[in-house]
Scaffold this active site. Structure first.
Site, PDB file in Angstrom:
ATOM      1  N   ASN A   1       9.851 -73.889  52.034  1.00 53.18           N
ATOM      2  CA  ASN A   1       9.778 -74.456  50.682  1.00 53.18           C
ATOM      3  C   ASN A   1      10.896 -75.486  50.524  1.00 53.18           C
ATOM      4  O   ASN A   1      12.065 -75.126  50.503  1.00 53.18           O
ATOM      5  CB  ASN A   1       9.921 -73.318  49.664  1.00 53.18           C
ATOM      6  CG  ASN A   1       9.814 -73.791  48.225  1.00 53.18           C
ATOM      7  OD1 ASN A   1       9.807 -74.993  47.963  1.00 53.18           O
ATOM      8  ND2 ASN A   1       9.743 -72.849  47.310  1.00 53.18           N
TER       9      ASN A   1
ATOM     10  N   CYS B   1      10.635 -77.481  41.764  1.00 59.83           N
ATOM     11  CA  CYS B   1       9.542 -77.793  42.707  1.00 59.83           C
ATOM     12  C   CYS B   1       8.474 -78.677  42.082  1.00 59.83           C
ATOM     13  O   CYS B   1       7.676 -79.284  42.802  1.00 59.83           O
ATOM     14  CB  CYS B   1       8.920 -76.504  43.238  1.00 59.83           C
ATOM     15  SG  CYS B   1      10.137 -75.375  43.920  1.00 59.83           S
TER      16      CYS B   1
ATOM     17  N   HIS C   1       1.918 -77.203  46.225  1.00 63.90           N
ATOM     18  CA  HIS C   1       3.318 -76.912  46.533  1.00 63.90           C
ATOM     19  C   HIS C   1       3.372 -75.928  47.703  1.00 63.90           C
ATOM     20  O   HIS C   1       2.591 -74.988  47.773  1.00 63.90           O
ATOM     21  CB  HIS C   1       4.007 -76.331  45.304  1.00 63.90           C
ATOM     22  CG  HIS C   1       5.430 -75.960  45.561  1.00 63.90           C
ATOM     23  ND1 HIS C   1       6.303 -76.807  46.207  1.00 63.90           N
ATOM     24  CD2 HIS C   1       6.121 -74.823  45.291  1.00 63.90           C
ATOM     25  CE1 HIS C   1       7.468 -76.209  46.322  1.00 63.90           C
ATOM     26  NE2 HIS C   1       7.392 -75.010  45.768  1.00 63.90           N
TER      27      HIS C   1
HETATM   28  N1  COA Z   1      12.786 -59.599  55.447  1.00 60.51           N
HETATM   29  C1  COA Z   1      12.447 -58.299  55.418  1.00 60.51           C
HETATM   30  N2  COA Z   1      12.275 -57.642  54.273  1.00 60.51           N
HETATM   31  C2  COA Z   1      12.425 -58.329  53.120  1.00 60.51           C
HETATM   32  C3  COA Z   1      12.770 -59.683  53.097  1.00 60.51           C
HETATM   33  C4  COA Z   1      12.954 -60.338  54.320  1.00 60.51           C
HETATM   34  N3  COA Z   1      13.267 -61.624  54.407  1.00 60.51           N
HETATM   35  N4  COA Z   1      12.834 -60.100  51.808  1.00 60.51           N
HETATM   36  C5  COA Z   1      12.546 -59.031  51.051  1.00 60.51           C
HETATM   37  N5  COA Z   1      12.312 -57.949  51.841  1.00 60.51           N
HETATM   38  C6  COA Z   1      11.972 -56.595  51.440  1.00 60.51           C
HETATM   39  C7  COA Z   1      12.395 -56.273  50.040  1.00 60.51           C
HETATM   40  O1  COA Z   1      13.752 -55.871  50.013  1.00 60.51           O
HETATM   41  C8  COA Z   1      11.450 -55.133  49.705  1.00 60.51           C
HETATM   42  O2  COA Z   1      11.986 -53.947  50.264  1.00 60.51           O
HETATM   43  P1  COA Z   1      11.873 -52.567  49.467  1.00 60.51           P
HETATM   44  O3  COA Z   1      10.410 -52.334  49.277  1.00 60.51           O
HETATM   45  O4  COA Z   1      12.554 -51.608  50.384  1.00 60.51           O
HETATM   46  O5  COA Z   1      12.588 -52.795  48.167  1.00 60.51           O
HETATM   47  C9  COA Z   1      10.176 -55.478  50.465  1.00 60.51           C
HETATM   48  O6  COA Z   1      10.550 -56.452  51.434  1.00 60.51           O
HETATM   49  C10 COA Z   1       9.104 -56.052  49.580  1.00 60.51           C
HETATM   50  O7  COA Z   1       9.684 -56.994  48.725  1.00 60.51           O
HETATM   51  P2  COA Z   1       8.806 -57.833  47.725  1.00 60.51           P
HETATM   52  O8  COA Z   1       9.703 -58.720  46.924  1.00 60.51           O
HETATM   53  O9  COA Z   1       7.861 -56.949  46.989  1.00 60.51           O
HETATM   54  O10 COA Z   1       7.952 -58.702  48.758  1.00 60.51           O
HETATM   55  P3  COA Z   1       6.810 -59.691  48.443  1.00 60.51           P
HETATM   56  O11 COA Z   1       5.606 -59.323  49.174  1.00 60.51           O
HETATM   57  O12 COA Z   1       6.691 -59.967  46.964  1.00 60.51           O
HETATM   58  O13 COA Z   1       7.355 -61.037  49.113  1.00 60.51           O
HETATM   59  C11 COA Z   1       8.436 -63.063  48.481  1.00 60.51           C
HETATM   60  C12 COA Z   1       8.599 -61.572  48.688  1.00 60.51           C
HETATM   61  C13 COA Z   1       9.777 -63.627  48.023  1.00 60.51           C
HETATM   62  C14 COA Z   1       8.035 -63.698  49.792  1.00 60.51           C
HETATM   63  C15 COA Z   1       7.339 -63.312  47.417  1.00 60.51           C
HETATM   64  O14 COA Z   1       7.577 -62.523  46.280  1.00 60.51           O
HETATM   65  C16 COA Z   1       7.277 -64.748  47.000  1.00 60.51           C
HETATM   66  O15 COA Z   1       6.941 -65.599  47.784  1.00 60.51           O
HETATM   67  N6  COA Z   1       7.563 -65.038  45.719  1.00 60.51           N
HETATM   68  C17 COA Z   1       7.533 -66.380  45.229  1.00 60.51           C
HETATM   69  C18 COA Z   1       8.733 -67.114  45.755  1.00 60.51           C
HETATM   70  C19 COA Z   1       8.628 -68.571  45.514  1.00 60.51           C
HETATM   71  O16 COA Z   1       7.636 -69.141  45.811  1.00 60.51           O
HETATM   72  N7  COA Z   1       9.705 -69.140  44.990  1.00 60.51           N
HETATM   73  C20 COA Z   1       9.776 -70.505  44.756  1.00 60.51           C
HETATM   74  C21 COA Z   1       8.871 -70.895  43.657  1.00 60.51           C
HETATM   75  S1  COA Z   1       8.724 -72.574  43.617  1.00 60.51           S
END
Ligand code: COA
Length: 338
Positions: A295, A124, A265
């Protein structure tokens, strides 16, 4: 943050952005459609990420096609033809082929026979890595101009059965043309780049390279898809983008209050909000389009820059901060005086 290279405008010819362009595939995939693919909901995706829909490239529409379409618009705005281009850098993690570089196909699409063309792989952060490479290449006098492109077809590398990743990504391309700034009419003031290979496992595509070739007779499909430890990536993204922003602001001899527009980003609205709060930049001065595109990795900052430009969000003399973060881990920032 370790390992961060900061380059203020030193003894080089100043370099400006003379044109921008972007291209998004026609097909829109909404959050509601994803509800039919995986156990998710529009409410979860919107509240956790800010993403409402993303674009998906058509069958047969490759990264190089998206890249060339964005590039044509940037060249038109800069008043150049494909044949005038001396340097093409494509930032991508979803190349048409492992070799040759996607930039070679783009060179052919654009008829840029005299251009040196290659890819950079910095996820990214790739478009801003390309910006710094192009700025120093044109600023040193080694190349007369440069075309930089961030282009991704992430839909080809996303596991559509994995709700942790498939809701986040989209396809698209953005481009910019860099020229010497002859009358001081706008210029790139500073760039700050950094890498931390110790965190490579947090976000990667494990298969398809020499470490783990994908065999036709024994495919392991899962290894060909993006794998991510979302929560860890989130924390690193906030810290790295904040520090990279401060590095570029200081290298340009500015303070955060001088920034007229922040183009971050476009990965997650909560990441953007956290950075904006830490930098104490007004929310109205932040360009956001992730609700429409998700993204798009290396394309995200490039598309946002073009949309901000074409919407007239930047006036002559405005100081614009671009900042990105991605797999590697990598991070990058730049200050542009428009
Ligand atoms: N729909 C519903 N539930 C989902 C899901 C989806 N699409 N994706 C994950 N979950 C669930 C998980 O399984 C977890 O369930 P659990 O508590 O039963 O284990 C719960 O939601 C919380 O997951 P968590 O990973 O803690 O959520 P979060 O608030 O951290 O959000 C992201 C997840 C991926 C959106 C967030 O971590 C994020 O944006 N990270 C950075 C990603 C990124 O930017 N990547 C590219 C970098 S350039």
């Amino acid at each position: 943050m370790k390992n961060s290279a900061v380059s203020p405008d030193q003894k080089m010819i100043p370099v400006r952005i003379a044109g921008t362009g972007s291209y998004l595939p026609e097909r829109i995939m909404t959050n509601q459609e994803l509800e039919d693919l995986v156990d998710t909901s529009d409410d979860w995706i919107t509240s956790r990420t800010g993403i409402r829909e993303r674009r998906i490239a058509a069958e047969g529409e490759h990264t190089s096609h998206l890249a060339a379409k964005a590039a044509e618009k940037a060249l038109e705005q800069a008043g150049l033809d494909g044949a005038d281009v001396h340097l093409i850098i494509v930032a991508t993690i979803t190349p048409d082929t492992l070799t040759p570089a996607t930039a070679c196909y783009v060179q052919q699409h654009l008829g840029s026979q005299r251009a040196v063309a290659f890819d950079v792989s910095a996820a990214c952060s790739g478009f801003l890595y390309a910006l710094e490479l192009a700025r120093t290449s044109v600023g040193s006098g080694a190349f007369r101009n440069a075309l930089i492109i961030g282009a991704e077809k992430l839909s080809a590398f996303v596991d559509w059965n994995d709700r942790n990743t498939c809701v986040l990504f989209g396809d698209g391309a953005g481009a910019a043309v860099l020229l010497p700034s002859e009358n001081g009419d706008g210029k790139i003031l500073s760039c700050a780049l950094g890498t931390d290979g110790a965190q490579a496992e947090l976000l990667n595509i494990p298969g398809g390279g020499s470490a783990c070739p994908l065999k036709v007779d024994a495919p392991n499909e899962k290894l060909a898809y993006l794998a991510m430890q979302g929560r860890e990536v989130f924390k690193h993204a906030v810290n790295a983008m904040k520090t990279a922003s401060i590095d570029a602001i200081e290298a340009a001899g500015l303070t955060a209050s001088d920034i007229k527009l922040l183009i971050p980003h476009q990965a997650n609205l909560r990441i953007i909000d956290a950075i904006v709060e830490r930098l104490e930049i007004d929310r109205e001065d932040v360009f956001i389009n992730l609700d429409k595109y998700g993204n798009t990795s290396a394309a995200a900052v490039a598309i946002a820059l073009d949309e901000a430009n074409r919407q007239g969000r930047m006036e002559k003399g405005d100081k614009v901060l671009l900042v990105a973060f991605g797999a590697g881990l990598t991070w990058a920032s730049a200050i542009i005086e428009w």
